[in-house]
Enzyme design. Structure first.
Site, PDB file in Angstrom:
ATOM      1  N   GLY A 102       1.894   2.534  10.586  1.00 24.04           N
ATOM      2  CA  GLY A 102       2.897   3.720  10.587  1.00 24.04           C
ATOM      3  C   GLY A 102       3.694   4.076  11.826  1.00 24.04           C
ATOM      4  O   GLY A 102       4.266   5.184  11.790  1.00 24.04           O
ATOM      5  N   GLY A 152       2.716  -0.812   4.146  1.00 27.11           N
ATOM      6  CA  GLY A 152       2.633   0.317   3.996  1.00 27.11           C
ATOM      7  C   GLY A 152       4.099   0.716   3.670  1.00 27.11           C
ATOM      8  O   GLY A 152       4.883   0.635   2.658  1.00 27.11           O
ATOM      9  N   GLY A 153       4.722   1.576   4.827  1.00 25.84           N
ATOM     10  CA  GLY A 153       5.952   2.210   4.795  1.00 25.84           C
ATOM     11  C   GLY A 153       7.043   0.896   3.962  1.00 25.84           C
ATOM     12  O   GLY A 153       7.551   1.580   3.348  1.00 25.84           O
ATOM     13  N   SER A 193       2.685  -1.957  10.452  1.00 25.21           N
ATOM     14  CA  SER A 193       4.170  -2.054  10.780  1.00 25.21           C
ATOM     15  C   SER A 193       4.860  -3.185  10.431  1.00 25.21           C
ATOM     16  O   SER A 193       5.626  -3.722  11.138  1.00 25.21           O
ATOM     17  CB  SER A 193       4.593  -1.237  12.096  1.00 25.21           C
ATOM     18  OG  SER A 193       4.341  -0.211  12.314  1.00 25.21           O
ATOM     19  N   ASN A 203       0.879  -1.157   0.126  1.00 22.79           N
ATOM     20  CA  ASN A 203       0.198  -0.087   0.100  1.00 22.79           C
ATOM     21  C   ASN A 203       0.970   1.133   0.070  1.00 22.79           C
ATOM     22  O   ASN A 203       1.477   1.661   1.046  1.00 22.79           O
ATOM     23  CB  ASN A 203      -0.847   0.002   1.372  1.00 22.79           C
ATOM     24  CG  ASN A 203      -1.844   1.157   1.419  1.00 22.79           C
ATOM     25  OD1 ASN A 203      -2.001   1.962   0.344  1.00 22.79           O
ATOM     26  ND2 ASN A 203      -2.256   1.468   2.374  1.00 22.79           N
ATOM     27  N   TRP A 204       1.243   1.883  -1.309  1.00 23.03           N
ATOM     28  CA  TRP A 204       2.052   3.128  -1.300  1.00 23.03           C
ATOM     29  C   TRP A 204       1.403   4.202  -0.892  1.00 23.03           C
ATOM     30  O   TRP A 204       2.283   5.248  -0.480  1.00 23.03           O
ATOM     31  CB  TRP A 204       2.214   3.319  -2.894  1.00 23.03           C
ATOM     32  CG  TRP A 204       3.251   2.195  -3.512  1.00 23.03           C
ATOM     33  CD1 TRP A 204       3.878   1.023  -2.987  1.00 23.03           C
ATOM     34  CD2 TRP A 204       3.910   2.186  -4.664  1.00 23.03           C
ATOM     35  NE1 TRP A 204       4.768   0.467  -3.646  1.00 23.03           N
ATOM     36  CE2 TRP A 204       4.491   1.037  -5.014  1.00 23.03           C
ATOM     37  CE3 TRP A 204       3.392   3.022  -5.765  1.00 23.03           C
ATOM     38  CZ2 TRP A 204       5.292   0.702  -6.306  1.00 23.03           C
ATOM     39  CZ3 TRP A 204       4.158   2.737  -7.307  1.00 23.03           C
ATOM     40  CH2 TRP A 204       4.955   1.437  -7.258  1.00 23.03           C
ATOM     41  N   LYS A 205       0.202   4.256  -0.554  1.00 25.69           N
ATOM     42  CA  LYS A 205      -0.521   5.463  -0.118  1.00 25.69           C
ATOM     43  C   LYS A 205      -0.304   6.577  -0.859  1.00 25.69           C
ATOM     44  O   LYS A 205      -0.132   6.324  -2.249  1.00 25.69           O
ATOM     45  CB  LYS A 205      -0.210   5.709   1.587  1.00 25.69           C
ATOM     46  CG  LYS A 205      -0.421   4.383   2.420  1.00 25.69           C
ATOM     47  CD  LYS A 205      -0.368   4.754   3.742  1.00 25.69           C
ATOM     48  CE  LYS A 205      -0.586   3.404   4.581  1.00 25.69           C
ATOM     49  NZ  LYS A 205      -0.547   3.660   5.677  1.00 25.69           N
ATOM     50  N   GLU A 250      -7.406   4.851   7.198  1.00 23.59           N
ATOM     51  CA  GLU A 250      -7.250   6.503   6.684  1.00 23.59           C
ATOM     52  C   GLU A 250      -8.273   6.779   5.895  1.00 23.59           C
ATOM     53  O   GLU A 250      -8.696   8.146   6.018  1.00 23.59           O
ATOM     54  CB  GLU A 250      -6.097   6.604   5.931  1.00 23.59           C
ATOM     55  CG  GLU A 250      -4.700   6.454   6.996  1.00 23.59           C
ATOM     56  CD  GLU A 250      -3.437   5.760   6.213  1.00 23.59           C
ATOM     57  OE1 GLU A 250      -3.386   5.688   4.909  1.00 23.59           O
ATOM     58  OE2 GLU A 250      -2.645   5.162   6.796  1.00 23.59           O
ATOM     59  N   HIS A 276      -9.640   1.437   3.946  1.00 21.74           N
ATOM     60  CA  HIS A 276      -8.712   1.583   4.888  1.00 21.74           C
ATOM     61  C   HIS A 276      -8.748   2.531   6.210  1.00 21.74           C
ATOM     62  O   HIS A 276      -9.710   3.480   5.748  1.00 21.74           O
ATOM     63  CB  HIS A 276      -7.470   2.143   3.921  1.00 21.74           C
ATOM     64  CG  HIS A 276      -6.010   2.047   4.793  1.00 21.74           C
ATOM     65  ND1 HIS A 276      -5.710   2.976   5.579  1.00 21.74           N
ATOM     66  CD2 HIS A 276      -5.104   1.210   4.710  1.00 21.74           C
ATOM     67  CE1 HIS A 276      -4.584   2.814   6.055  1.00 21.74           C
ATOM     68  NE2 HIS A 276      -4.246   1.621   5.467  1.00 21.74           N
ATOM     69  N   GLU A 302      -6.106  -4.388  10.252  1.00 23.87           N
ATOM     70  CA  GLU A 302      -4.952  -3.237  10.798  1.00 23.87           C
ATOM     71  C   GLU A 302      -5.358  -2.807  11.681  1.00 23.87           C
ATOM     72  O   GLU A 302      -6.019  -1.684  11.824  1.00 23.87           O
ATOM     73  CB  GLU A 302      -4.876  -2.538   9.451  1.00 23.87           C
ATOM     74  CG  GLU A 302      -4.590  -3.238   8.096  1.00 23.87           C
ATOM     75  CD  GLU A 302      -3.779  -2.144   7.003  1.00 23.87           C
ATOM     76  OE1 GLU A 302      -2.745  -2.353   6.585  1.00 23.87           O
ATOM     77  OE2 GLU A 302      -4.612  -1.071   6.791  1.00 23.87           O
TER      78      GLU A 302
HETATM   79  P1  PGA Z   1       2.443   0.775   7.666  1.00 22.27           P
HETATM   80  O1  PGA Z   1       0.868   0.845   6.899  1.00 22.27           O
HETATM   81  O2  PGA Z   1       2.807  -0.872   7.064  1.00 22.27           O
HETATM   82  O3  PGA Z   1       3.468   1.712   7.196  1.00 22.27           O
HETATM   83  O4  PGA Z   1       2.110   0.294   9.022  1.00 22.27           O
HETATM   84  C1  PGA Z   1       0.055  -0.385   6.816  1.00 22.27           C
HETATM   85  C2  PGA Z   1      -1.181   0.174   6.087  1.00 22.27           C
HETATM   86  O5  PGA Z   1      -1.543   1.262   6.553  1.00 22.27           O
HETATM   87  O6  PGA Z   1      -1.683  -0.450   5.167  1.00 22.27           O
END
Ligand code: PGA
Length: 254
Positions: free
Chosen positions: A175, A236-237, A215, A9-11, A99, A97, A169
């Site tokens: 994050g 994500g990250g 994470s 998930n590059w966001k 977010e 998600h 999640e």
């Molecule tokens: P993260 O994000 O790996 O940076 O914690 C995961 C996500 O939000 O899908």
């Protein structure tokens, strides 16, 4: 055998030049995937076609949008519909998600409509759920996640939910560098599977891939993915760094 998936998930990150470099490097270094294993790359809308072109000939590698709209077409300035995604060859859509739930006020009903559009047009949703820290601290995480699943998904049929993909999640782990322990992940994943089992029976529940997100990194992927109800991860990250992301893919059990 249900699918094991590592999804990136590059966001809202990277320029197109950076994105192209990253995906080329990923394809070059991609480990061998077993028949039931997939890598899904969730990228910003403007990069979908470019990424799709680069991964086109790679078996078991797919592209995902990070969102879609609830309607097929019309006067909805700035939105992107599922038929549009389908027309450029997108196979997966990340839906709900945390977010999007938090910053864009996506509610249970809206998420049902998005999943429904995906089913209608043959795209595969990756449906996200997970509790905030306050709920975890109060010990109410099971009920909270159960409500998210029931409210958005229980109107679908068993046939529609066969092989469905959930990403659990915990918001407090996204994050933040704080990962749920592999025991905490397994406990919630088993709970999620039991929720589907209660409604649809074990035959359907056993086909559902439940990914862990929050994470995930090279150092913890293997342990988390090793748990019986964890079928991969939503990353994500660490998905923005090939040297981190590749070992995460390798963390899938063979
Ligand atoms: P993260 O994000 O790996 O940076 O914690 C995961 C996500 O939000 O899908």
């Amino acid at each position: 055998m249900r699918k094991q998936i590592v999804a990136a998930n590059w966001k809202m990150n990277l320029t197109i030049q950076e994105a192209e470099k990253l995906v080329n490097e990923l394809i070059e270094k991609l480990p061998t995937l077993q028949i039931n294993q997939e890598v899904v790359v969730g990228v910003p809308f403007p990069y979908l076609t470019m990424v799709k072109g680069i991964i086109a000939n790679k078996a078991n590698v797919f592209v995902a949008a990070q969102n879609c709209y609830t309607k097929d077409a019309g006067a909805y300035t700035g939105e992107t519909s599922v038929p549009m995604l389908k027309s450029i060859g997108v196979e997966y859509v990340i839906i709900g998600h945390s977010e999007r739930r938090e910053y864009f006020h996506e509610c249970h009903k809206m998420l049902t409509e998005k999943v429904e559009r995906c089913f209608e047009h043959g795209l595969k949703p990756i449906f996200c759920c997970g509790e905030p820290l306050k709920i975890r601290e109060a010990g109410l995480q099971n009920q909270y996640v159960e409500t998210q699943l029931k409210e958005s998904l229980f109107q679908f049929s068993a046939e529609q939910l066969k092989g469905f993909i959930i990403a659990y999640e915990p918001i407090w782990a996204i994050g933040t560098g704080k990962t749920a322990s592999s025991e905490q992940a397994q406990e919630m994943h088993a709970h999620i599977r039991s929720v589907f089992q209660g409604q649809y029976g074990a035959d359907i529940a056993d086909t559902i891939s439940i990914l862990y997100g929050g994470s995930v990194k090279a150092a913890n992927a293997n342990e988390i993915f090793g748990k019986p109800d964890v079928d991969g991860g939503l990353v994500g990250g660490a998905s923005l760094v090939v040297s981190e992301f590749v070992p995460i893919i390798e963390g899938l059990s063979s």
